[in-house]
Design an enzyme around this catalytic site. Sequence first.
Site, PDB file in Angstrom:
ATOM      1  N   ARG A 149       0.851  -1.200   0.000  1.00  0.00           N
ATOM      2  CA  ARG A 149       0.000   0.000   0.000  1.00  0.00           C
ATOM      3  C   ARG A 149       0.882   1.243   0.000  1.00  0.00           C
ATOM      4  NH1 ARG A 149      -2.279  -0.285   6.235  1.00  0.00           N
ATOM      5  NH2 ARG A 149      -0.344  -0.992   7.151  1.00  0.00           N
ATOM      6  N   GLU A 188      -1.900   7.190   6.426  1.00  0.00           N
ATOM      7  CA  GLU A 188      -0.486   7.250   6.798  1.00  0.00           C
ATOM      8  C   GLU A 188       0.418   7.660   5.635  1.00  0.00           C
ATOM      9  OE1 GLU A 188       0.411   3.569   8.899  1.00  0.00           O
ATOM     10  OE2 GLU A 188      -0.527   4.390  10.698  1.00  0.00           O
ATOM     11  N   CYS A 203       9.098  13.103 -10.687  1.00  0.00           N
ATOM     12  CA  CYS A 203       9.430  13.715  -9.400  1.00  0.00           C
ATOM     13  C   CYS A 203      10.754  14.475  -9.486  1.00  0.00           C
ATOM     14  CB  CYS A 203       9.463  12.653  -8.303  1.00  0.00           C
ATOM     15  SG  CYS A 203       7.809  12.065  -7.877  1.00  0.00           S
ATOM     16  N   GLU A 348      -6.124   5.700  15.474  1.00  0.00           N
ATOM     17  CA  GLU A 348      -5.939   4.250  15.563  1.00  0.00           C
ATOM     18  C   GLU A 348      -5.127   3.922  16.804  1.00  0.00           C
ATOM     19  OE1 GLU A 348      -4.107   2.294  12.227  1.00  0.00           O
ATOM     20  OE2 GLU A 348      -5.129   3.594  10.796  1.00  0.00           O
ATOM     21  N   TRP A 356       2.745  -6.745  13.777  1.00  0.00           N
ATOM     22  CA  TRP A 356       3.853  -6.478  12.857  1.00  0.00           C
ATOM     23  C   TRP A 356       5.218  -6.367  13.531  1.00  0.00           C
ATOM     24  CZ3 TRP A 356       5.099  -1.769  14.822  1.00  0.00           C
ATOM     25  CH2 TRP A 356       4.066  -0.950  15.291  1.00  0.00           C
ATOM     26  N   GLU A 396      -2.911  -8.845   8.197  1.00  0.00           N
ATOM     27  CA  GLU A 396      -3.190  -8.381   9.563  1.00  0.00           C
ATOM     28  C   GLU A 396      -4.237  -9.224  10.298  1.00  0.00           C
ATOM     29  OE1 GLU A 396      -3.797  -4.210   8.738  1.00  0.00           O
ATOM     30  OE2 GLU A 396      -1.731  -3.775   9.305  1.00  0.00           O
ATOM     31  N   LYS A 397      -4.353 -10.494   9.900  1.00  0.00           N
ATOM     32  CA  LYS A 397      -5.411 -11.319  10.498  1.00  0.00           C
ATOM     33  C   LYS A 397      -5.193 -11.582  11.988  1.00  0.00           C
ATOM     34  CE  LYS A 397      -3.418 -15.599   8.576  1.00  0.00           C
ATOM     35  NZ  LYS A 397      -2.324 -14.879   7.861  1.00  0.00           N
ATOM     36  N   HIS A 399      -3.819  -9.206  13.976  1.00  0.00           N
ATOM     37  CA  HIS A 399      -3.732  -7.911  14.664  1.00  0.00           C
ATOM     38  C   HIS A 399      -4.907  -7.787  15.623  1.00  0.00           C
ATOM     39  CE1 HIS A 399      -3.527  -3.591  15.337  1.00  0.00           C
ATOM     40  NE2 HIS A 399      -2.359  -3.569  14.717  1.00  0.00           N
TER      41      HIS A 399
HETATM   42  C1  GLA Z   1      -1.487   1.390  10.604  1.00  0.00           C
HETATM   43  C2  GLA Z   1      -2.487   1.392   9.467  1.00  0.00           C
HETATM   44  C3  GLA Z   1      -3.587   0.397   9.648  1.00  0.00           C
HETATM   45  C4  GLA Z   1      -3.060  -0.902  10.177  1.00  0.00           C
HETATM   46  C5  GLA Z   1      -2.340  -0.642  11.479  1.00  0.00           C
HETATM   47  C6  GLA Z   1      -1.839  -1.900  12.137  1.00  0.00           C
HETATM   48  O1  GLA Z   1      -1.733   2.316  11.554  1.00  0.00           O
HETATM   49  O2  GLA Z   1      -3.043   2.653   9.228  1.00  0.00           O
HETATM   50  O3  GLA Z   1      -4.207   0.204   8.398  1.00  0.00           O
HETATM   51  O4  GLA Z   1      -2.197  -1.456   9.263  1.00  0.00           O
HETATM   52  O5  GLA Z   1      -1.243   0.177  11.224  1.00  0.00           O
HETATM   53  O6  GLA Z   1      -1.169  -1.647  13.328  1.00  0.00           O
HETATM   54 ZN    ZN Z   2       7.299   9.964  -8.751  1.00  0.00          ZN
END
Ligand code: GLA
Ligand code: ZN
Length: 718
Positions: A149, A188, A203, A348, A356, A396-397, A399
Amino acid sequence: MTSEKSRGILIAERRAGDCIITGMRQKHTLSEMKTGGCTMIGGHLLHGGDYNPEQWIEYPEILEEDLKLMNKANVNCVTLGVFSWAELEPKEDVYTFEWLEEIIDKLRERKIQVVLATPSGGMPHWLTQKYPETLQVQADGTVNLPGKRHNFCYSSPVMRRKVKQIDRALAQRFGKKENVILWHISNEFGGNFKDSTCHCEKCQKKFREWLKNKYGTLDKLNASWWTGFWSHKYTDWDQIHSPSPQGECLTTALTLDWKRFSSEQITDFCKMEADALREFSDLPTTTNMMGFFKGVDYNTLKNAVDIISWDNYPFWHERKDEVPEAVYTSAGNALMRSLKREPFLLMESTPSSVSWRSHNPLKRPGMHMLSSMQAVAHGADSVQYFQWRKSRGGYEKFHGAVVDHKNGSDTRTFREVTEVGKRLEHLSGGIKTFLNRAKAAIVFDWENWWAVEDTSGPRQDLDYVKCVTDHYRAFWECGLDVDFVSMDDDFSGYRLLAAPLNYMYKKGYSEKVRAFVEAGGTYVTTYFSGIVNETDLCFIGRHPLEDVLGVVSEEMDAPSKEFENCFDYNGKEYPAYTMCDIVHAKAKTEIYSVYKKDFYKGCPVVTENAYGSGRAYYLSAESDQRFLSAFYKDVFIKAGLLKEASSADRILKRLPHGVTAAKREDETGRKGLVFVMNFNDRQVRLEGIGKQIDAESGEVYENVLEMAPFSCTILKLK
Ligand code: GLA
Ligand code: ZN
């Protein structure tokens, strides 16, 4: 400023402990909302978190159960759509928003509000397949493959067009929905790999334009970057490339400008999204930040959104002593509050563990409540989680989530979450416009962070955040609220300004500090401060604050462990290591400590210089936490920060190890709440605290407060 514009804010009323959405749309400017009696979006503290129903579309019974359980867990707000792009636009230009609308409506029936995200954090495969130019390029030139991502180029015109298009469509469809209260832009920003930046040709081109704009001429750029060194003078703008391990990565001024540029790119991308939403929606915007995250200068990004929010994942229970983590986490919350000096949202956090780290301990009983209250104590108007329900598959299953794969609500986590929701609901009425109104500030500046850690020199292993949070800990131990300010901020409202490891001085900074001290402020700074300007050029001649500090640095030692030095302060011996600045004190400077060893034995380590109506302290060497705590306590007393302004302040002088306090008060300082937090895994007893009243239960504590392990007691400020 966007905050001056008119916004439609959904006002929710709390009646008899229940959150009732009135559906009434009152027009408030955002600044009115924040200062005029309604600091909290919707009028109450938010409790809930990321909800990913798109993963469960094939399980209608689960979706039904979710709604019931949310009410049971006292959830009043969920965040939808963070990574829903593929479900919202399964094929290019084909939007399928029905499922989302259905869920938003069902949530409304349950009196649950929605933070709605734009989906740019995760790219659908059709997008990267058709437009591979949207993918990020790494510093070594490697073009990323699809997946993961945050994997996109912030300059890519296609990416920008596609994101804008779906954002506008979302705003058009949902921007006026009764229970949608806030836009959550992307996710994020900058969180991809180790390097948040994209090094593609587009860039690079933009970077050169940015430099042209900044410097005007190559002569100016060459002079600012000192490119005469190693024969690296640029004679054509196209000779400039982004820093790379395969190429130029030792011209630190280039690296600094690249980081500034990349931060601005991200901010610009975020602003582009905010503008797209604004075309159809008056709702405020946020983006979830990450506290002490080096990749993006949040003092830049903050300008693209109305409200600050962040994701907070402390490493609790890694060590028996939770204090270092508690300090770091408090500092993170304070940093987020300080960005706009307004309440922020905890967007969050995990209700149990993350998935993780190399190992992921569960939050011990009590810690979930305590760490949630910790955020509120430092200015958060919410406790939100990642995530509501554990994913069945995917990365993240495992988490932590409010609802587990099995057992529904019959879990410790669910019960603790429910308790947090209940407590927040009760606090909502009383917390009103209360905010931490710090009288002290610590300079924390991203540009200094980049510069001081990238520089070659006395040491290569400097850790700016560690240094800053070590200093912060001295405040934390005394229960003093602190703001973090950048060098560009206004310091005039503070009594004390600490600037550890303040290597870079930005234009105008030394003049501001001088005026601050002259007017009666107390300034604390350390070794390796005031060394370079904004393009990493060393100051020549005098140190810019020599007159204020009253010391002149001659040499800088970076001793190894075996050559560690030491000094006495107030009759106790402390180590001097990492960096030992060898300074001469001026005639009127007071010397508290001197080095006890080596050829610089007798040179000052701790000094105080009276300047104007204020004073400046200089710490020549790094020492340990014991020293910082002892030193700062003296400084706090002299600066009048430990006066007993209210009866609750009595507590601050009696905080045992692992216990801290934070104050949220109204503008007059007469009303407020004092959050006393025990981060010890054992009961503690605070004595000699006078008469205190529990803000929640009304209980009166006569001189003694017993605190359970990992707990928070909230007192009335009187
Ligand atoms: C980040 C992301 C979430 C998730 C959490 C897990 O903060 O924004 O989507 O991945 O971490 O801790
Ligand atoms: Zn670029």
